[in-house]
Each structure stands twice: as structure tokens, then as C-alpha cells.
Design an enzyme around this catalytic site. Structure first.
Site, mmCIF file in Angstrom:
data_model
loop_
_atom_site.group_PDB
_atom_site.id
_atom_site.type_symbol
_atom_site.label_atom_id
_atom_site.label_comp_id
_atom_site.label_asym_id
_atom_site.label_seq_id
_atom_site.Cartn_x
_atom_site.Cartn_y
_atom_site.Cartn_z
ATOM 1 N N CYS A 69 -77.817 -19.235 64.665
ATOM 2 C CA CYS A 69 -78.917 -19.169 63.716
ATOM 3 C C CYS A 69 -80.208 -18.715 64.359
ATOM 4 C CB CYS A 69 -79.067 -20.501 62.995
ATOM 5 S SG CYS A 69 -77.684 -20.706 61.873
ATOM 6 N N GLU A 70 -80.161 -17.550 64.933
ATOM 7 C CA GLU A 70 -81.311 -16.743 65.306
ATOM 8 C C GLU A 70 -80.717 -15.391 65.648
ATOM 9 O OE1 GLU A 70 -82.994 -17.382 69.465
ATOM 10 O OE2 GLU A 70 -82.252 -19.380 69.008
ATOM 11 N N GLU A 97 -71.853 -8.353 99.091
ATOM 12 C CA GLU A 97 -71.688 -9.453 98.137
ATOM 13 C C GLU A 97 -71.550 -8.974 96.704
ATOM 14 O OE1 GLU A 97 -75.395 -11.492 98.770
ATOM 15 O OE2 GLU A 97 -74.673 -12.529 100.527
ATOM 16 N N PRO A 98 -70.522 -8.217 96.404
ATOM 17 C CA PRO A 98 -70.382 -7.739 95.033
ATOM 18 C C PRO A 98 -69.971 -8.859 94.088
ATOM 19 C CG PRO A 98 -68.450 -7.147 96.309
ATOM 20 C CD PRO A 98 -69.408 -7.791 97.268
ATOM 21 N N GLY A 99 -70.583 -8.896 92.932
ATOM 22 C CA GLY A 99 -70.153 -9.814 91.879
ATOM 23 C C GLY A 99 -69.564 -8.969 90.775
ATOM 24 N N TYR A 114 -70.682 -12.450 84.518
ATOM 25 C CA TYR A 114 -71.801 -13.042 83.774
ATOM 26 C C TYR A 114 -71.469 -13.193 82.288
ATOM 27 C CZ TYR A 114 -73.711 -11.547 88.196
ATOM 28 O OH TYR A 114 -73.894 -11.343 89.530
ATOM 29 N N GLY A 160 -75.091 -5.826 93.713
ATOM 30 C CA GLY A 160 -75.902 -4.945 92.871
ATOM 31 C C GLY A 160 -75.289 -3.611 92.521
ATOM 32 N N ARG A 218 -75.121 -11.579 77.444
ATOM 33 C CA ARG A 218 -75.666 -10.358 78.066
ATOM 34 C C ARG A 218 -76.277 -9.355 77.077
ATOM 35 N NH1 ARG A 218 -75.212 -8.326 82.632
ATOM 36 N NH2 ARG A 218 -74.500 -6.345 81.798
ATOM 37 N N TYR A 241 -80.046 -9.180 78.049
ATOM 38 C CA TYR A 241 -80.339 -7.984 78.851
ATOM 39 C C TYR A 241 -80.257 -6.687 78.055
ATOM 40 C CZ TYR A 241 -79.042 -11.225 82.658
ATOM 41 O OH TYR A 241 -78.929 -12.285 83.517
HETATM 42 C C1 LIG Z 1 -76.133 -12.317 91.987
HETATM 43 C C2 LIG Z 1 -76.051 -12.044 93.416
HETATM 44 C C3 LIG Z 1 -75.115 -11.113 93.915
HETATM 45 C C4 LIG Z 1 -74.190 -10.316 93.039
HETATM 46 O O1 LIG Z 1 -74.836 -9.339 92.261
HETATM 47 P P1 LIG Z 1 -73.985 -8.287 91.412
HETATM 48 O O2 LIG Z 1 -75.007 -7.483 90.693
HETATM 49 O O3 LIG Z 1 -73.125 -9.062 90.478
HETATM 50 O O4 LIG Z 1 -73.181 -7.485 92.366
HETATM 51 C C5 LIG Z 1 -75.044 -10.959 95.295
HETATM 52 N N1 LIG Z 1 -75.859 -11.647 96.131
HETATM 53 C C6 LIG Z 1 -76.778 -12.527 95.675
HETATM 54 C C7 LIG Z 1 -77.630 -13.274 96.644
HETATM 55 C C8 LIG Z 1 -76.910 -12.748 94.314
HETATM 56 O O5 LIG Z 1 -77.829 -13.626 93.870
#
Ligand SMILES: *Cc1c(COP(=O)(O)O)cnc(C)c1O
Length: 402
Positions: A328-329, A259-261, A356, A218, A298, A302
Site C-alpha cells: 500500500c504505497e 569480492e564479487p557479489g 540483493y 562492483g 531493487r 534503485y
Molecule cells: C557489497 C560489497 C561487495 C560486492 O559488491 P557487488 O556489486 O555485488 O559485486 C564487495 N565488497 C564489499 C566490501 C561490499 O560491501
């Protein structure tokens, strides 16, 4: 950003195109480690759903990271890419119990987020190690779709069920060794993080066998110059405080997981499109590119802001454009955006599209999914072939064929 390299990639592989600069994943990881330098017992898991190309996942595995998986398919992809099963945490939401059984059989760690699934788990695997996802009851995150830690959210265990789970733990029906929170994506307010962190540490005291606290992902990254971002130092400071308190009170160490994405891969990605037409209408000048929300959802889903650079003409006078796709929207990428003068055939690059981006593509309008390439040690390498026409029909059955 290396404009020449991105232009070269587009020439060699065509557009639309996803390009990932792997060196940026390294530099993001370095920033994180720098902020966490006072924490001595932690592990970083990459959230696979942000970017799940196998070459990227292998690269990240080689950096020593673990994996956060949200589906059994992501678990299996992680294993295929060489991740140690002990460093894969499976965090499903509302899946059939058969998926959890499969994950147990594969040997990965399980993180459950409902009393109902924990009861099933305790019956199938009495007194086995499990992680529990707590709903911290905070509204945090960049928008409603990605705020997942508030009380109305379907994610995590809320206060009402907590006592029951503590009881199951005491009675040795389950053995809770990890507590987990993931409050949402793009969390701007540090105090939202803080509330979540304080909350999970307060819950940790209720369990006998806690070894790990998983703080989820997050972290908010800036999308443009001057945009807000998570203050990593403050984030780390709150965690450090809570860890020290925990150690003092419990007389034992606690391991952390992050858990960074987005934080790790967003900045590394560039989505490149080509301009089909610059169309004037009464109120707008539309830039029509050879893509749509099927390739990059995105902005539509979003309303996310992505900086757009005209790679073909980066330094000219700027004009206001509405950048739109060919679906086409309504599929607006950007409204009233100042971009260096755009002409037919120019290459437009969307920044911060590593996370994403490709993982949310679809074949809507019977369009083909784009090619992915990466820049590694100064070389441009293809990591996914763009789809071909026949790929649209893979798996379909023509019951009227002769
Ligand atoms: C999506 C997700 C993340 C990663 O979130 P980011 O906003 O990309 O850092 C981490 N943990 C869990 C369980 C998730 O579903």
C-alpha cells in the site's frame, strides 16, 4: 533460462518464489577465471550480502571461494557454513568496536576504514596485522546509493588520514598487510575501475609490509540484451600491468583478492510471481502481482531494470504493461514494459534477481517472506521454507495477554 523447470518449481512450491540455478554460479565463476588467467596469485571472496542462504554459501565454499562479510553476523554465518576463517575478510563500516573484537577472537581478517577505528585497533592489538580500506576518490557505480568510493562517501580512508596511517604503520602501532577498495556496484565505466586500481597501487608503495591488494566487487552485469557490462578483459589487463610494475619496483609478489557479489549470483536467480489481476485504467494497463517491494526491492529502491518473462505465455503478441505490487504505497516493478500478453493467473518471472533479492526482503505490510529453492544437478530443492503466519510474531511479547 529453462521455462519448464521454472514453471515446475512454481507449481511445486507456490509463488512468490526465488529460484537459483546453481550451474550459473559455476559458469560466472568460470568467466571470471578466464578473464583473470594472466594473474597467477589471487583469491575470490564472495560478498555474502548479495545472497546469504546457507545452502548457497556452502555451495560457494565448495567451489573454493572465500567470503566477504560486512557484519559480525555474516562472519558467523560464514564460519557456520564451513569457511576457513583465514578466507573470511570482515569489512565493517562504523560498527561498535566490540564487533571488531569478536571478529579478532574468531580469527578472521579485519578490514578497517577509519582512522578512529584503527587507533582503537592499535591500542587493543598493537602491531597486529590489519587491512585498510582506502577511499579512492572516484564516483563510480550504477546509482547514488551504490556508489561508495567518492570523497563524500562514508566508506574508506581518504587522503587526509593516509599519512597518519602510514606513520602508525612505520611506528609499528599497526601492521598493514592488505589494502582494500570497493568503489561501488554496477560500475560501467572501465576507467572508473582503472582510476581505483591505479590509486590503490600507488598507495601500496607507502606501506612496508603490503602482501595483498583487495580490489573489492562492483562488476557490472548486463540486465538485458545490449545492456552495458564491465569489460573484464580490460579490467584484468589494468590489474596485470599494475601487478607487474609492483613486482619490478618492490622485488616481491603481491596477492590479489576480488569480492564479487552480484557478478556471481545475480544471473542465477529468478523471482517468480503470479498475476492477481490485469487492471485497466485511463492511461495504463496494470499487471498486479502477488508480491511487492517487500519481496524484491531493487526496482523501487534503485530503479533497477529486470527483464520480465511471462512463463505461462512466453511467445504471444507483446503489449505494454505496468507491473506493480500489492504493497500500500507505490511499488512499481516496471513501467511501460513490453511483455507477452498477460492474463490473470499467469506466472511472471523477474530475471537477474539472485543478488540483493531475498537478502533485502522485509515483512512490510505484515507480509510473509517467500520460499527459496535451487536447481542443482537438474533437481529442484527447497533451501528455505516460506514464512508462516505465526513467524510474524516470533520474538514479539504480548504484554496484555491474560
Ligand atoms: C557489497 C560489497 C561487495 C560486492 O559488491 P557487488 O556489486 O555485488 O559485486 C564487495 N565488497 C564489499 C566490501 C561490499 O560491501
Amino acid at each position: 533460462m529453462n521455462i519448464e523447470k521454472l514453471k515446475k518449481a512454481s507449481e511445486n512450491f507456490g509463488t512468490p518464489l526465488y529460484v537459483y540455478d546453481l550451474s550459473i554460479i559455476d559458469s560466472q565463476l568460470k568467466k571470471l577465471k578466464e578473464a583473470f588467467k594472466k594473474l597467477d596469485n589471487y583469491q575470490i571472496h564472495f560478498a555474502a550480502k548479495a545472497l546469504s542462504n546457507i545452502s548457497i554459501l556452502k555451495y560457494i565454499n565448495n567451489l573454493g571461494l572465500g567470503l566477504d562479510a560486512v557484519s559480525i553476523e555474516e562472519v558467523r554465518t560464514g564460519i557456520k557454513c564451513g569457511y576457513d576463517v583465514k578466507k573470511i575478510l570482515f569489512t565493517p563500516n562504523g560498527v561498535n568496536f566490540s564487533e571488531i573484537k569478536e571478529a579478532v577472537a574468531l580469527g578472521v581478517k579485519i578490514n578497517l576504514d577509519s582512522l578512529e577505528s584503527l587507533i582503537d585497533f592499535s591500542k587493543a592489538y598493537p602491531n597486529q596485522t590489519v587491512s585498510v580500506r582506502i577511499n579512492p576518490g572516484v564516483m563510480a557505480g550504477g546509482n547514488e546509493n551504490i556508489s561508495v568510493g567518492h570523497l563524500d562517501s562514508k566508506f574508506g580512508i581518504t587522503e587526509e588520514s593516509l599519512d597518519e596511517i602510514v606513520k602508525m604503520d612505520k611506528e609499528k602501532k599497526i601492521k598493514v598487510t592488505t589494502l582494500h577498495i570497493h568503489t561501488g556496484s554496477d560500475i560501467i565505466e572501465n576507467n572508473h575501475f582503472e582510476l581505483g586500481i591505479r590509486k590503490i597501487f600507488s598507495v601500496a608503495h607507502k606501506f612496508q609490509n603490503i602482501e595483498t591488494i583487495d580490489l573489492g566487487g562492483g562488476i557490472k552485469i548486463p540486465y538485458f540484451l545490449g545492456d552495458t557490462e564491465t569489460d573484464l578483459n580490460k579490467y584484468a589487463e589494468v590489474i596485470y600491468e599494475e601487478v607487474e610494475k609492483f613486482k619490478l619496483k618492490k622485488g616481491k609478489d603481491i596477492k590479489l583478492i576480488f569480492e564479487p557479489g552480484k557478478f556471481l549470483v545475480s544471473d542465477s536467480g529468478y523471482f517468480i510471481t503470479k498475476v492477481n489481476y490485469v487492471k485497466k485504467s485511463t492511461k495504463n494497463t496494470f499487471v498486479q502481482v502477488n508480491s511487492g517491494f517487500n519481496h524484491f526491492v531493487r526496482p523501487t529502491l534503485y530503479k533497477s531494470y529486470h527483464e520480465i518473462v511471462n512463463l505461462s505465455n512466453p511467445n504471444d503478441k507483446k503489449f505494454d504493461y505496468s507491473v506493480v505490487g500489492y504493497i500500500c504505497e507505490k511499488d512499481t516493478f516496471a513501467e511501460n514494459r513490453e511483455i507477452s500478453k498477460v492474463s490473470k493467473g499467469d506466472l511472471l518471472c523477474f530475471k537477474n534477481s539472485g543478488a540483493y533479492g531475498f537478502t533485502m526482503t522485509s515483512n512490510y505490510n505484515s507480509r510473509l517472506k517467500p520460499t527459496e529453492v535451487c536447481i542443482h544437478k537438474n533437481e529442484i530443492k527447497m533451501i528455505r521454507e516460506g514464512e508462516k503466519f505465526d513467524d510474524l510474531f516470533r520474538g514479539q511479547i504480548d504484554i496484555f495477554s491474560e
